[in-house]
Enzyme design. Structure first.
Site, PDB file in Angstrom:
ATOM      1  N   HIS A 166       0.823  -1.137  -0.041  1.00 52.42           N
ATOM      2  CA  HIS A 166      -0.019  -0.278   0.137  1.00 52.42           C
ATOM      3  C   HIS A 166       0.695   1.195  -0.037  1.00 52.42           C
ATOM      4  O   HIS A 166       0.175   2.276  -0.361  1.00 52.42           O
ATOM      5  CB  HIS A 166      -0.983  -0.029   1.187  1.00 52.42           C
ATOM      6  CG  HIS A 166      -2.300   0.591   0.872  1.00 52.42           C
ATOM      7  ND1 HIS A 166      -2.308   2.063   0.619  1.00 52.42           N
ATOM      8  CD2 HIS A 166      -3.507  -0.037   1.217  1.00 52.42           C
ATOM      9  CE1 HIS A 166      -3.540   2.266   0.533  1.00 52.42           C
ATOM     10  NE2 HIS A 166      -4.333   1.178   0.606  1.00 52.42           N
ATOM     11  N   ASP A 333      -9.831  -3.399 -18.533  1.00 53.20           N
ATOM     12  CA  ASP A 333     -10.118  -4.346 -19.716  1.00 53.20           C
ATOM     13  C   ASP A 333      -8.921  -4.800 -20.356  1.00 53.20           C
ATOM     14  O   ASP A 333      -8.235  -4.006 -20.873  1.00 53.20           O
ATOM     15  CB  ASP A 333     -11.024  -3.548 -20.546  1.00 53.20           C
ATOM     16  CG  ASP A 333     -11.755  -4.417 -21.764  1.00 53.20           C
ATOM     17  OD1 ASP A 333     -11.253  -5.596 -22.046  1.00 53.20           O
ATOM     18  OD2 ASP A 333     -12.628  -3.982 -22.533  1.00 53.20           O
TER      19      ASP A 333
END
Length: 390
Positions: A166, A333
């Site tokens: 993170h 995508d």
């Protein structure tokens, strides 16, 4: 059903040489500090086939790292450790092109046979096989900043499991990076958003904000949709676990501060804060806390909860919430369409025992909820309270 996932040995993926990378160091901002050893995991479920999914994504990942070269680097803690608000040491990213870890996996099952989201112990174990994790669920200074696994199913569908440090990026930043991988896999010459990892114009968080955030991370394991759903869960949970109406309970939600901090477009480092709420009117308290987010950047802001009061609240009396609806994972995508589902593994719950994550369903029509809200002795009382709102 027993799911067998066969995994290849991890390989190192480094930035492709097609774009020159920059050596040197990147100092972590005050938003990054305190998060540099905290892992996060996201699972993106794609129903439609992608030819040779693992190799396609691995190649695009290498090209994306040429633009996002700090993700292929390592975090270094200098001067004796810590690196948090106490100033125990400096923490920075050493840009060295050491690369990220990549695992290709496959199973003989079809996606629809094995992907269930009831969050039973069996389901969590299943989801845990679809990603790679850091040893001990903590990121060490020499570990890659990104671990990626692509699991291909017999039907042609696949799951992308992404575990990252993170300190290298927050959720919105990782969503931006994965969209870039998708664009490059589709033949784009470069990402549509130019990445920015160091933004010197960002303000510094005050030590009290960092201290509160680090304390929360150390705990043991308009009425918007977010406000309404969160208020119901918070109220039901509080009534179920708290016999004493005067005993304080704490709500924590993680907020993106990019627009308040004036971050540059394309910035993918951490720009989140933990906003704390203690109040009896749940909806209004959440709304006020959201309105007060810009004040977290002010030097004289006192905070919603005092330091002493914060330390008096037990971990179990804390509800930690994060919303993934606007992070962009559902817009990734690789050439076969966007994910049908975005979720997290069973291991990737927030640190306090009472926690919930709002996860995009991938179709823009609603949200699902990953929760670990109450202990067994409070389950019936919680469900009874929740039933009053159904």
């Amino acid at each position: 059903m027993s799911l067998v996932v066969r995994k290849s040995s991890p390989v190192v993926v480094r930035p492709s040489p097609e774009t020159g990378t920059t050596r040197g160091t990147i100092k972590l901002s005050s938003f990054d500090k305190g998060l540099y050893n905290m892992p996060s995991t996201t699972l993106l479920v794609f129903e439609h086939p992608l030819h040779n999914a693992a190799e396609t994504i691995r190649g695009a990942l290498s090209r994306a790292l040429a633009h996002y070269y700090p993700i292929a680097s390592r975090i270094v803690v200098a001067g004796g450790g810590g690196g948090g608000s106490s100033g125990g040491g400096d923490v920075y990213i050493e840009c060295n092109d050491e690369g990220v870890a990549f695992v290709a996996a496959h199973t003989d099952h079809a996606l629809k046979e094995v992907i269930c989201f009831d969050r039973s112990p069996a389901a969590r174990k299943l989801l845990d096989q679809l990603a790679v994790y850091y040893p001990g669920m903590s990121c060490g200074p020499g570990d890659p900043l990104l671990l990626m696994q692509v699991t291909e199913f017999s039907c042609g569908g696949f799951v992308l499991g992404v575990t990252w440090n993170h300190g290298g990026a927050d959720g919105a930043g990782m969503g931006q990076f994965l969209r870039a991988v998708g664009e490059l896999s589709g033949g784009s010459p470069s990402p549509s958003v130019a990445p920015v990892r160091w933004d010197g114009s960002l303000p510094s968080l005050r030590p009290s904000v960092l201290e509160a955030q680090q304390h929360l991370l150390s705990l043991d394991p308009r009425c918007t949709t977010f406000e309404a759903a969160l208020a119901v869960l918070w109220r039901c949970r509080t009534r179920a676990i708290r016999p004493d109406p005067e005993a304080p309970t704490l709500l924590v939600f993680l907020a993106d501060m990019r627009k308040h901090a004036g971050a540059k477009e394309g910035y993918y480092g951490n720009c989140i804060v933990a906003q704390l709420v203690v109040d009896s009117d749940a909806v209004m308290a959440i709304r006020r806390a959201k309105d007060q987010l810009p004040d977290r950047l002010k030097e004289d802001e006192e905070g919603v909860v005092g330091r002493h009061e914060l330390r008096e609240i037990r971990a179990y009396d804390t509800l930690t919430v994060t919303s993934w609806r606007n992070l962009g994972f559902d817009r990734v995508d690789f050439g076969s369409g966007r994910p049908a589902r975005v979720t997290a593994s069973g291991k990737d719950l927030p640190p306090s025992p009472g926690a919930v994550g709002f996860l995009s369903d991938g179709r823009g029509g609603g949200v699902s909820v990953l929760s670990d809200l109450v202990r067994q002795e409070h389950a019936d009382a919680f469900l009874a309270e929740l039933a009053k709102f159904i």
